[in-house]
Design an enzyme around this catalytic site. Structure first.
Site, mmCIF file in Angstrom:
data_model
loop_
_atom_site.group_PDB
_atom_site.id
_atom_site.type_symbol
_atom_site.label_atom_id
_atom_site.label_comp_id
_atom_site.label_asym_id
_atom_site.label_seq_id
_atom_site.Cartn_x
_atom_site.Cartn_y
_atom_site.Cartn_z
ATOM 1 N N ARG A 217 63.645 -13.568 26.105
ATOM 2 C CA ARG A 217 63.646 -15.021 25.883
ATOM 3 C C ARG A 217 63.163 -15.402 24.480
ATOM 4 N NH1 ARG A 217 62.344 -15.162 31.721
ATOM 5 N NH2 ARG A 217 63.894 -16.485 32.728
ATOM 6 N N GLY B 163 68.696 -7.048 31.347
ATOM 7 C CA GLY B 163 69.498 -6.882 30.134
ATOM 8 C C GLY B 163 68.906 -7.606 28.945
ATOM 9 N N ALA B 164 69.741 -7.814 27.897
ATOM 10 C CA ALA B 164 69.257 -8.308 26.605
ATOM 11 C C ALA B 164 68.089 -7.410 26.177
ATOM 12 C CB ALA B 164 68.851 -9.784 26.657
ATOM 13 N N LEU B 165 68.385 -6.129 26.166
ATOM 14 C CA LEU B 165 67.334 -5.118 26.033
ATOM 15 C C LEU B 165 66.680 -5.137 24.650
ATOM 16 C CD1 LEU B 165 69.076 -2.106 27.838
ATOM 17 C CD2 LEU B 165 67.609 -3.886 28.812
ATOM 18 N N MET C 215 57.178 -8.677 23.169
ATOM 19 C CA MET C 215 58.653 -8.723 23.140
ATOM 20 C C MET C 215 59.178 -9.286 24.442
ATOM 21 S SD MET C 215 59.958 -5.348 21.213
ATOM 22 C CE MET C 215 59.493 -5.056 19.516
ATOM 23 N N SER C 216 60.217 -10.099 24.335
ATOM 24 C CA SER C 216 60.829 -10.697 25.518
ATOM 25 C C SER C 216 62.263 -11.070 25.180
ATOM 26 C CB SER C 216 60.057 -11.961 25.912
ATOM 27 O OG SER C 216 60.828 -12.760 26.785
ATOM 28 N N ASP D 209 54.861 -8.295 32.609
ATOM 29 C CA ASP D 209 54.989 -9.162 33.787
ATOM 30 C C ASP D 209 53.937 -8.716 34.807
ATOM 31 O OD1 ASP D 209 57.643 -10.803 33.291
ATOM 32 O OD2 ASP D 209 57.957 -8.774 32.547
ATOM 33 N N HIS E 119 61.906 -2.797 26.900
ATOM 34 C CA HIS E 119 62.708 -2.135 27.934
ATOM 35 C C HIS E 119 62.884 -0.644 27.593
ATOM 36 C CE1 HIS E 119 64.419 -6.364 28.125
ATOM 37 N NE2 HIS E 119 64.039 -6.186 29.367
HETATM 38 P P1 AMP Z 1 63.287 -8.224 32.262
HETATM 39 O O1 AMP Z 1 64.578 -7.727 31.729
HETATM 40 O O2 AMP Z 1 62.657 -9.285 31.431
HETATM 41 O O3 AMP Z 1 63.362 -8.559 33.728
HETATM 42 O O4 AMP Z 1 62.282 -7.009 32.166
HETATM 43 C C1 AMP Z 1 62.586 -5.763 32.749
HETATM 44 C C2 AMP Z 1 61.361 -4.888 32.697
HETATM 45 O O5 AMP Z 1 60.968 -4.709 31.336
HETATM 46 C C3 AMP Z 1 60.155 -5.508 33.429
HETATM 47 O O6 AMP Z 1 59.468 -4.476 34.121
HETATM 48 C C4 AMP Z 1 59.349 -6.058 32.296
HETATM 49 O O7 AMP Z 1 57.968 -6.153 32.588
HETATM 50 C C5 AMP Z 1 59.601 -5.023 31.212
HETATM 51 N N1 AMP Z 1 59.315 -5.598 29.905
HETATM 52 C C6 AMP Z 1 59.790 -6.768 29.401
HETATM 53 N N2 AMP Z 1 59.238 -7.006 28.189
HETATM 54 C C7 AMP Z 1 58.402 -5.975 27.927
HETATM 55 C C8 AMP Z 1 57.541 -5.653 26.841
HETATM 56 N N3 AMP Z 1 57.420 -6.439 25.781
HETATM 57 N N4 AMP Z 1 56.833 -4.504 26.913
HETATM 58 C C9 AMP Z 1 56.930 -3.699 27.995
HETATM 59 N N5 AMP Z 1 57.726 -3.948 29.053
HETATM 60 C C10 AMP Z 1 58.455 -5.073 29.025
#
Ligand code: AMP
Length: 283
Positions: A185, A29-31, A182-183, A148, A35
């Site tokens: 966090r 989440g926190a899309l 993008m993250s 990741d 995402h």
């Molecule tokens: P998360 O919500 O951080 O666990 O991420 C969920 C999915 O989104 C994972 O497969 C991450 O690698 C992908 N993701 C997170 N940030 C990015 C980004 N900046 N670009 C592409 N994919 C991402």
């Protein structure tokens, strides 16, 4: 919105009865646009797409940010409407880990270095929840971000060794205009930290220039360059700079084959990761 495993199974069976290819995008989440890019790619590959939103407690270490992790379900659901309104799975913790839950999926090898050293229980939590999601959703294809990179290596290994019938598709890293990956966090960063954070992606671009442009093969030289760039940001504390084989994650001393460079650093109470995949001509 689906909230239980039983409902998810029923949904998945219906999709398969209708001959639909099911795509899964696991998230916490926190899309953001990263995402959403996964969902857009899933829309291209699949007839029906499921996004899971679950802040998975087992992948957080005891002193990590599980309780602070942003939870923005309303915003997330709104954003998902902009990319075709996929089905959404939002389980409670007790749905995924009922009382007495006592299984952990451990992947060896690729889970050990880098993130694995700093977060020793992290990838067991990731592998366990992802396998549960694969099984419950009956996904044909699952979509992960290169952001990741090590996580993808761990999931691929799990899928291969356990013969899990799910195809893995890896999507490129989506970045802010200044290059910061993008993250979810990134929301934690203060203004000053945010402006310093850009050195991570800049250091990777410098490394790419050295390897591709100047044909430098000495990994230590490249590592030093990356380090000195990151150290221009006074509050950045480097966790690791790894120059490795993208399949095995074994560190390289000579860069003469495909290479991944992975960096991780702390800033304030946040941790940032980034990476670049460099394809070189085999010698
Ligand atoms: P998360 O919500 O951080 O666990 O991420 C969920 C999915 O989104 C994972 O497969 C991450 O690698 C992908 N993701 C997170 N940030 C990015 C980004 N900046 N670009 C592409 N994919 C991402």
């Amino acid at each position: 919105m689906i909230t239980t495993i039983e409902e998810l199974r029923r949904w998945s069976q219906q999709q398969h009865h209708s001959q639909k290819r099911v795509g899964l995008v696991p998230t916490m989440g926190a899309l953001h646009d990263g995402h959403l890019s996964l969902v857009k790619t899933a829309n291209q590959y699949c007839d029906t797409v499921l996004v899971s939103i679950f802040v998975n407690p087992t992948q957080f270490g005891v002193n990590e940010d599980f309780h602070q992790y942003p939870r923005l379900l309303e915003d997330d659901l709104r954003l998902l409407q902009t990319v075709g309104s996929p089905e959404v799975f939002v389980p409670e913790i007790t749905e995924m880990y009922p009382a007495g839950f006592d299984v952990s999926v451990h992947v060896g090898g690729v889970s050990q270095p880098f993130e694995g050293e700093i977060r020793p229980t992290h990838f067991d939590g990731v592998a366990t929840v992802v396998l549960k999601l694969f099984l419950a959703s009956g996904a044909d294809i699952a979509f992960f971000g290169q952001k990741d990179f090590q996580q993808v290596c761990v999931i691929r290994k799990m899928v291969t060794d356990l013969n899990v019938p799910v195809e893995i598709v890896v999507c490129p890293i989506i970045r802010e205009p200044d290059g910061l990956a993008m993250s979810s966090r990134n929301k934690y960063l203060s203004k000053s930290q945010r402006s310093q954070a850009v050195v991570l992606s800049q250091s990777l671009i410098l490394a790419e220039q050295m390897i591709v442009g100047e044909k430098i093969q000495d990994a230590e030289r490249v590592r030093k360059k990356i380090r000195s760039k990151i150290e221009t940001a006074p509050d950045m504390n480097i966790d690791y700079i790894a120059i490795a084989d993208p399949q095995t994650l074994h560190e390289l001393t000579t860069i003469n084959c495909d290479t991944v460079i992975l960096v991780a650093a702390g800033i304030g109470t946040s941790r940032l990761i980034d990476n670049i995949l460099i394809t070189t001509t085999r010698s």
